[in-house]
Design a protein around this motif. Structure first.
Motif, PDB file in Angstrom:
ATOM      1  N   ALA A   1       0.830  -1.209   0.000  1.00 40.20           N
ATOM      2  CA  ALA A   1       0.000   0.000   0.000  1.00 40.20           C
ATOM      3  C   ALA A   1       0.864   1.259   0.000  1.00 40.20           C
ATOM      4  O   ALA A   1       0.499   2.271  -0.606  1.00 40.20           O
ATOM      5  N   ALA A   2       2.008   1.196   0.647  1.00 38.11           N
ATOM      6  CA  ALA A   2       2.891   2.360   0.759  1.00 38.11           C
ATOM      7  C   ALA A   2       3.467   2.788  -0.588  1.00 38.11           C
ATOM      8  O   ALA A   2       3.860   3.957  -0.742  1.00 38.11           O
ATOM      9  N   VAL A   3       3.509   1.887  -1.580  1.00 37.89           N
ATOM     10  CA  VAL A   3       4.047   2.260  -2.897  1.00 37.89           C
ATOM     11  C   VAL A   3       2.945   2.675  -3.870  1.00 37.89           C
ATOM     12  O   VAL A   3       3.238   3.215  -4.938  1.00 37.89           O
ATOM     13  N   GLN A   4       1.702   2.433  -3.521  1.00 40.13           N
ATOM     14  CA  GLN A   4       0.619   2.757  -4.443  1.00 40.13           C
ATOM     15  C   GLN A   4       0.496   4.251  -4.764  1.00 40.13           C
ATOM     16  O   GLN A   4       0.159   4.593  -5.901  1.00 40.13           O
ATOM     17  N   PRO A   5       0.786   5.179  -3.839  1.00 44.21           N
ATOM     18  CA  PRO A   5       0.721   6.598  -4.215  1.00 44.21           C
ATOM     19  C   PRO A   5       1.639   6.951  -5.398  1.00 44.21           C
ATOM     20  O   PRO A   5       1.290   7.798  -6.228  1.00 44.21           O
ATOM     21  N   ALA A   6       2.787   6.320  -5.490  1.00 50.27           N
ATOM     22  CA  ALA A   6       3.686   6.578  -6.626  1.00 50.27           C
ATOM     23  C   ALA A   6       3.031   6.136  -7.933  1.00 50.27           C
ATOM     24  O   ALA A   6       3.221   6.775  -8.976  1.00 50.27           O
ATOM     25  N   LEU A   7       2.258   5.064  -7.881  1.00 47.31           N
ATOM     26  CA  LEU A   7       1.551   4.601  -9.088  1.00 47.31           C
ATOM     27  C   LEU A   7       0.394   5.540  -9.435  1.00 47.31           C
ATOM     28  O   LEU A   7       0.117   5.780 -10.613  1.00 47.31           O
ATOM     29  N   ARG A   8      -0.262   6.073  -8.415  1.00 50.11           N
ATOM     30  CA  ARG A   8      -1.358   7.026  -8.654  1.00 50.11           C
ATOM     31  C   ARG A   8      -0.849   8.283  -9.349  1.00 50.11           C
ATOM     32  O   ARG A   8      -1.583   8.939 -10.085  1.00 50.11           O
ATOM     33  N   ALA A   9       0.415   8.649  -9.099  1.00 51.28           N
ATOM     34  CA  ALA A   9       0.982   9.874  -9.656  1.00 51.28           C
ATOM     35  C   ALA A   9       1.342   9.739 -11.138  1.00 51.28           C
ATOM     36  O   ALA A   9       1.553  10.742 -11.814  1.00 51.28           O
ATOM     37  N   VAL A  10       1.388   8.521 -11.653  1.00 54.34           N
ATOM     38  CA  VAL A  10       1.722   8.310 -13.059  1.00 54.34           C
ATOM     39  C   VAL A  10       0.518   8.723 -13.917  1.00 54.34           C
ATOM     40  O   VAL A  10      -0.615   8.349 -13.600  1.00 54.34           O
ATOM     41  N   PRO A  11       0.754   9.490 -14.998  1.00 59.84           N
ATOM     42  CA  PRO A  11      -0.372   9.901 -15.853  1.00 59.84           C
ATOM     43  C   PRO A  11      -0.843   8.763 -16.770  1.00 59.84           C
ATOM     44  O   PRO A  11      -0.842   8.864 -17.988  1.00 59.84           O
ATOM     45  N   ALA A  12      -1.234   7.670 -16.151  1.00 64.46           N
ATOM     46  CA  ALA A  12      -1.786   6.526 -16.866  1.00 64.46           C
ATOM     47  C   ALA A  12      -3.143   6.229 -16.242  1.00 64.46           C
ATOM     48  O   ALA A  12      -3.472   6.766 -15.181  1.00 64.46           O
ATOM     49  N   ASP A  13      -3.913   5.402 -16.890  1.00 65.58           N
ATOM     50  CA  ASP A  13      -5.202   4.988 -16.328  1.00 65.58           C
ATOM     51  C   ASP A  13      -4.997   3.635 -15.663  1.00 65.58           C
ATOM     52  O   ASP A  13      -4.927   2.611 -16.345  1.00 65.58           O
ATOM     53  N   ILE A  14      -4.845   3.658 -14.339  1.00 61.85           N
ATOM     54  CA  ILE A  14      -4.546   2.462 -13.557  1.00 61.85           C
ATOM     55  C   ILE A  14      -5.624   2.281 -12.496  1.00 61.85           C
ATOM     56  O   ILE A  14      -5.948   3.224 -11.778  1.00 61.85           O
ATOM     57  N   SER A  15      -6.147   1.080 -12.407  1.00 65.56           N
ATOM     58  CA  SER A  15      -7.078   0.733 -11.339  1.00 65.56           C
ATOM     59  C   SER A  15      -6.286  -0.038 -10.291  1.00 65.56           C
ATOM     60  O   SER A  15      -5.889  -1.186 -10.523  1.00 65.56           O
TER      61      SER A  15
ATOM     62  N   GLU B   1       6.907   2.479 -16.672  1.00 64.85           N
ATOM     63  CA  GLU B   1       7.968   1.497 -16.490  1.00 64.85           C
ATOM     64  C   GLU B   1       9.058   2.015 -15.551  1.00 64.85           C
ATOM     65  O   GLU B   1       9.509   1.296 -14.649  1.00 64.85           O
ATOM     66  N   GLY B   2       9.464   3.257 -15.725  1.00 65.96           N
ATOM     67  CA  GLY B   2      10.496   3.829 -14.866  1.00 65.96           C
ATOM     68  C   GLY B   2      10.054   3.926 -13.416  1.00 65.96           C
ATOM     69  O   GLY B   2      10.835   3.649 -12.499  1.00 65.96           O
ATOM     70  N   VAL B   3       8.809   4.304 -13.189  1.00 71.20           N
ATOM     71  CA  VAL B   3       8.292   4.394 -11.820  1.00 71.20           C
ATOM     72  C   VAL B   3       8.229   3.005 -11.195  1.00 71.20           C
ATOM     73  O   VAL B   3       8.675   2.800 -10.057  1.00 71.20           O
ATOM     74  N   VAL B   4       7.698   2.043 -11.929  1.00 73.12           N
ATOM     75  CA  VAL B   4       7.577   0.670 -11.413  1.00 73.12           C
ATOM     76  C   VAL B   4       8.956   0.130 -11.032  1.00 73.12           C
ATOM     77  O   VAL B   4       9.105  -0.544 -10.005  1.00 73.12           O
ATOM     78  N   ASP B   5       9.959   0.435 -11.828  1.00 69.64           N
ATOM     79  CA  ASP B   5      11.310  -0.078 -11.566  1.00 69.64           C
ATOM     80  C   ASP B   5      11.914   0.443 -10.259  1.00 69.64           C
ATOM     81  O   ASP B   5      12.895  -0.117  -9.773  1.00 69.64           O
ATOM     82  N   THR B   6      11.321   1.485  -9.689  1.00 69.60           N
ATOM     83  CA  THR B   6      11.853   2.041  -8.437  1.00 69.60           C
ATOM     84  C   THR B   6      11.110   1.542  -7.194  1.00 69.60           C
ATOM     85  O   THR B   6      11.521   1.836  -6.077  1.00 69.60           O
ATOM     86  N   LEU B   7      10.040   0.781  -7.371  1.00 69.18           N
ATOM     87  CA  LEU B   7       9.156   0.446  -6.244  1.00 69.18           C
ATOM     88  C   LEU B   7       9.484  -0.895  -5.604  1.00 69.18           C
ATOM     89  O   LEU B   7       9.475  -1.928  -6.270  1.00 69.18           O
ATOM     90  N   GLY B   8       9.734  -0.870  -4.330  1.00 64.69           N
ATOM     91  CA  GLY B   8       9.930  -2.098  -3.566  1.00 64.69           C
ATOM     92  C   GLY B   8      11.059  -2.956  -4.080  1.00 64.69           C
ATOM     93  O   GLY B   8      10.926  -4.173  -4.166  1.00 64.69           O
TER      94      GLY B   8
END
Length: 179
Positions: free
Chosen positions: A19-33, A138-145
């Motif tokens: 859950a702690a990494v999900q805010p970084a995914l929310r910040a990406v300008p993509a449509d993610i559920s 992809e770049g954001v995901v590569d930094t998470l966890g």
């Protein structure tokens, strides 16, 4: 009819780390559920819509499985595919034990008329589903966890009902099988 699947619940501590990494995914300008962290799990087998009577047979079949508890580690956040990402997930490191348990489940469900899944089984914990990607994802995901999210001992799996709602799925345990 009941929409059902079989899964392994993650400990609260691991779900909180995800859950702690999900805010970084929310910040990406993509449509993610994003998946509600409270229900993140490892799916062993999606069953689909079944009757209450079928649930009873599935429950009885699952209770016949004999399998030893095993350790798993929840890996870093990654994409199911780099070229056409559709799912953001955490991989599972387990020396093939989830796949072996998946095969046991397939073996007891097959006589009930449930055909084995056609695609290869890859244990994972879904963090989000991508409706429309963005080059920065992809770049954001590569930094998470990067170190993963922890380890735990799998001592049970659960037959669950999944009720789909506008706010996301609601899961109800139908049967817990202790290993």
């Amino acid at each position: 009819m009941v929409r059902a699947f079989i899964g392994i619940d993650l400990p609260a501590s691991i779900r909180e780390e995800i859950a702690a990494v999900q805010p970084a995914l929310r910040a990406v300008p993509a449509d993610i559920s994003l998946v509600n962290p409270a229900i993140i799990h490892i799916t062993l087998r999606f069953i689909g819509e079944v009757t209450e009577e079928e649930i009873g047979r599935i429950r009885a079949a699952l209770q016949t499985i004999r399998f030893s508890p095993f350790p798993v580690s929840i890996g870093p956040v990654t994409l199911n595919s780099r070229s056409r990402p559709r799912v953001i997930w955490c991989g599972v490191e387990d020396q093939g034990r989830c796949a072996a348990l998946h095969q046991e489940i397939e073996a007891v469900l097959s006589p009930l008329g449930y055909e084995p899944e056609a695609r290869a089984f890859t244990p994972h914990a879904t963090v989000g589903r991508i409706r429309r990607s963005h080059p920065s994802l992809e770049g954001v995901v590569d930094t998470l966890g990067r170190d993963g999210f922890g380890s735990f001992e799998v001592g049970e799996f659960t037959l669950k009902q999944s009720m789909l709602t506008a706010r996301g799925p609601i899961y109800t345990d139908l049967c817990v099988v202790t290993l």
